[in-house]
Design a protein around this motif. Structure first.
Motif, mmCIF file in Angstrom:
data_model
loop_
_atom_site.group_PDB
_atom_site.id
_atom_site.type_symbol
_atom_site.label_atom_id
_atom_site.label_comp_id
_atom_site.label_asym_id
_atom_site.label_seq_id
_atom_site.Cartn_x
_atom_site.Cartn_y
_atom_site.Cartn_z
ATOM 1 N N LEU A 115 -11.101 -10.052 -7.177
ATOM 2 C CA LEU A 115 -10.993 -10.005 -5.722
ATOM 3 C C LEU A 115 -12.232 -10.595 -5.054
ATOM 4 O O LEU A 115 -13.268 -10.770 -5.686
ATOM 5 C CB LEU A 115 -10.788 -8.556 -5.265
ATOM 6 N N ASN A 116 -12.107 -10.878 -3.789
ATOM 7 C CA ASN A 116 -13.206 -11.482 -3.028
ATOM 8 C C ASN A 116 -14.481 -10.641 -3.071
ATOM 9 O O ASN A 116 -15.587 -11.173 -2.971
ATOM 10 C CB ASN A 116 -12.799 -11.693 -1.569
ATOM 11 N N ASN A 117 -14.325 -9.308 -3.213
ATOM 12 C CA ASN A 117 -15.501 -8.433 -3.245
ATOM 13 C C ASN A 117 -16.085 -8.282 -4.646
ATOM 14 O O ASN A 117 -16.992 -7.469 -4.865
ATOM 15 C CB ASN A 117 -15.156 -7.056 -2.676
ATOM 16 N N GLU A 156 -6.771 -10.757 4.404
ATOM 17 C CA GLU A 156 -7.351 -12.013 3.938
ATOM 18 C C GLU A 156 -6.938 -12.261 2.491
ATOM 19 O O GLU A 156 -7.103 -11.385 1.631
ATOM 20 C CB GLU A 156 -8.876 -11.939 4.029
ATOM 21 N N SER A 193 -8.409 -10.649 -0.931
ATOM 22 C CA SER A 193 -9.257 -9.487 -0.624
ATOM 23 C C SER A 193 -8.651 -8.171 -1.086
ATOM 24 O O SER A 193 -9.353 -7.173 -1.199
ATOM 25 C CB SER A 193 -9.509 -9.402 0.889
ATOM 26 N N SER A 194 -7.364 -8.156 -1.353
ATOM 27 C CA SER A 194 -6.690 -6.904 -1.704
ATOM 28 C C SER A 194 -5.541 -7.175 -2.665
ATOM 29 O O SER A 194 -4.841 -8.189 -2.544
ATOM 30 C CB SER A 194 -6.155 -6.226 -0.437
ATOM 31 N N THR A 225 -2.087 -11.097 -4.294
ATOM 32 C CA THR A 225 -3.213 -10.989 -3.351
ATOM 33 C C THR A 225 -3.047 -11.936 -2.170
ATOM 34 O O THR A 225 -4.025 -12.343 -1.544
ATOM 35 C CB THR A 225 -4.558 -11.308 -4.062
ATOM 36 N N HIS A 232 -3.027 -16.884 -5.497
ATOM 37 C CA HIS A 232 -2.877 -15.646 -4.722
ATOM 38 C C HIS A 232 -1.490 -15.045 -4.923
ATOM 39 O O HIS A 232 -1.339 -13.826 -5.036
ATOM 40 C CB HIS A 232 -3.116 -15.913 -3.232
ATOM 41 N N GLN A 280 -5.962 -18.255 7.315
ATOM 42 C CA GLN A 280 -6.596 -18.408 6.009
ATOM 43 C C GLN A 280 -5.607 -19.015 5.024
ATOM 44 O O GLN A 280 -4.401 -18.767 5.104
ATOM 45 C CB GLN A 280 -7.075 -17.050 5.469
#
Length: 551
Positions: free
Chosen positions: A292-294, A174, A177-178, A134, A129, A123
């Motif tokens: 974040l991605n979520n 990823e 994501s975090s 992240t 990032h 990725q």
């Protein structure tokens, strides 16, 4: 004697009191209350701390406690320089915002675009990032510790930090994501910055940030041992050694190593509201938190936390280097900044939130987070007790019953607000416990800026014979170091040629905890034999050691 620098105006015998949107600050009153917060370990013969309060762009209060230099009995004061550790990150973060708006870089570009011989993972990792913690890259400080190096003593170079990522077999998660705090990312950022603008990040920041803001006393340490003019020393204390003058073993701008004073930091804090460098476009980009991605707001922008305290919007960062501990908080709606640096490690810390409580009492929205709760039968609560392991394998939650109330680790009580949902008084954290279709029990810990998933695990108490199955030598290609595992006094122990022995405490089958915040998972091959171990910590995941020989 305590040394005080109060910026005041006298008129007919009275002290002028600045205002915060209508609130009058009585400086004499505030001084006595702040004095009461100073740790008892600080006095005129010890190291201590400095405090600065900025309001409407002016330093309205500053005071030093204890000594900046014990050898020459020099007191802490607002003009001396202090190493502010990770609070330094925001200077490089702001620099990136400036060159982004100028069109000299795109922070959504991959890191590999700017660095030669840089690893490509499955990725893509972008500059953004790195700026937001992240990336999924390894953290050099943790990795160095695992290899047997003492981060407080052994020299750590910029190139070594970069090499940690070059040797990384895969990303830890990823990208995007975090949120996992990572100082190594900021070492990489300094390299990227230099490639983008053609001069070192430190030199660019001096010319384009420090000089325009007239922060003429602030200095950036670029090599270990560089002389900082008018700099305070930092100290630790132990019963066996007494006072130790702590020294830096690294000088890597980007992650840390800005040395500044209370008076100079006032000018930097003022830029939060005045946008003097680059205008609002730059400032807004600098203060925009990463999502974040979520879809969860991470609460971290380009080198600074953006969140709230007791209902008040707040920008904040902390830092620790040598034995300096720094806190910087700014409340934009009240145009008020609070800055403290201790040069006495943990013995000289004063909470900036307690100072905010004194200054901003009129504006505080006391959410309290007090919950009435509902009644759940004890038998049902008992069914939820047990040890829960994070999906990242680097933290645990132990739910037990105390006086018919579910609690975390026997200390923090959980208040049921639904049949499967619990709250903690004084916090917005929410605990949700579900039974999955597989029959397993899952715990979700929801906070303002994070969502962590845990799964309940069965406890495991191995007998001595079972422990011997883990004995052997384990080698890490990534770290180029060897761990020896053996049973000592019926307990599994990790041994390393330079580290102290680390005892392993069984949690669940093949999974152990340590007293150092690390977890060890033993992995088995298809034959069921222990073939490797992997280490998980707060900042680094899945560092693998292969077993040299299976018995």
């Amino acid at each position: 004697m305590k040394y005080v620098y109060l910026f005041v105006l006298f008129s007919i015998g009275y002290i002028y009191s600045p205002t915060i949107q209508g609130q009058v600050i009585d400086l004499n009153h505030i001084e006595s209350k702040i004095d009461a917060l100073i740790p008892k370990t600080v006095n005129d013969t010890t190291p201590g701390l400095v405090i600065g309060i900025v309001q409407n762009g002016k330093l309205i209060f500053s005071k030093g406690y204890g000594l900046a230099n014990m050898s020459y009995h020099i007191p802490n004061d607002s003009k001396m320089l202090y190493n502010i550790g990770s609070v330094s990150k925001q200077f490089l973060g702001y620099a990136f915002a400036m060159i982004q708006i100028e069109g000299k870089i795109n922070i959504n570009d991959p890191v590999s675009k700017y660095l030669e011989d840089w690893p490509e993972f499955d990725q893509q990792v972008t500059i953004k990032h790195l700026l937001s913690h992240t990336s999924g890259y390894r953290e050099a400080y943790t990795m160095s510790g695992l290899s047997g190096r003492d981060i407080g003593v052994d020299r750590l170079s910029r190139e070594e930090c970069l090499e940690v990522v070059r040797k990384q077999p895969e990303l830890e998660f990823e990208p995007g994501s975090s949120y996992t705090y990572n100082s190594t990312a900021w070492v990489i950022l300094a390299e990227v910055f230099e490639k983008a603008v053609g001069v070192s990040a430190a030199e660019w920041v001096k010319l384009n940030i420090l000089k325009p803001l007239d922060m003429k006393d602030t200095q950036i340490e670029t090599y270990v041992g560089e002389v900082m003019i008018n700099a305070a020393e930092s100290y630790s204390y132990s019963e066996d050694k007494g006072y130790t003058n702590e020294k830096s073993n690294r000088a890597i701008f980007g992650a840390a190593d800005v040395n500044t004073s209370v008076q100079d930091i006032t000018k930097w804090i003022t830029n939060y509201s005045k946008s003097m460098l680059g205008g609002d476009a730059v400032n807004n980009l600098f203060l925009e938190p990463f999502v974040l991605n979520n879809g969860i707001n991470s609460g971290y922008a380009l080198g600074i936390n953006v969140g709230s305290y007791r209902g008040l919007k707040r920008y904040r960062h902390t830092g620790g280097h040598e034995a300096f501990i720094t806190q910087l908080s700014y409340y934009p709606n009240q145009d008020t900044g609070i800055f403290t640096v201790s040069n006495f490690g943990g013995k000289g810390i004063i909470s900036t939130t307690k100072i905010a409580d004194l200054l901003l009492e009129e504006f505080i929205i006391d959410t309290d987070y007090k919950y009435k709760g509902i009644t759940i039968e004890k038998e049902k609560l008992e069914q939820l007790t047990g040890l829960y392991l994070a999906s990242t394998l680097n933290q645990t939650i132990n739910l037990t019953l105390i006086e018919d109330t579910l609690s975390i680790n026997g200390r923090t009580k959980l208040i049921p607000v639904k049949s499967n949902t619990f709250q903690i008084n004084g916090s917005d954290e929410q605990i949700i416990i579900d039974t999955l279709p597989s029959g397993k029990t899952q715990l979700t810990a929801l906070k303002t800026n994070s969502k962590d998933i845990f799964e309940r695990v069965e406890s495991w108490v191995p007998n001595p014979e079972q422990l011997t199955n883990f004995e052997g030598d384990y080698w890490s290609d990534e770290l180029e170091t060897l761990y020896h595992i053996q049973v000592v006094n019926n307990q599994l122990v990790v041994q390393h040629r330079w580290n102290e022995d680390i005892s392993l405490k069984p949690i669940s089958k093949d999974f152990f905890a340590t007293d150092y915040g690390m977890y060890v998972k033993f992995n088995r091959n298809k034959k069921g034999e222990v073939s490797e171990l992997s280490i998980y910590s707060g900042r680094t995941l899945n560092v693998i050691f292969k077993r040299n020989k299976i018995r």
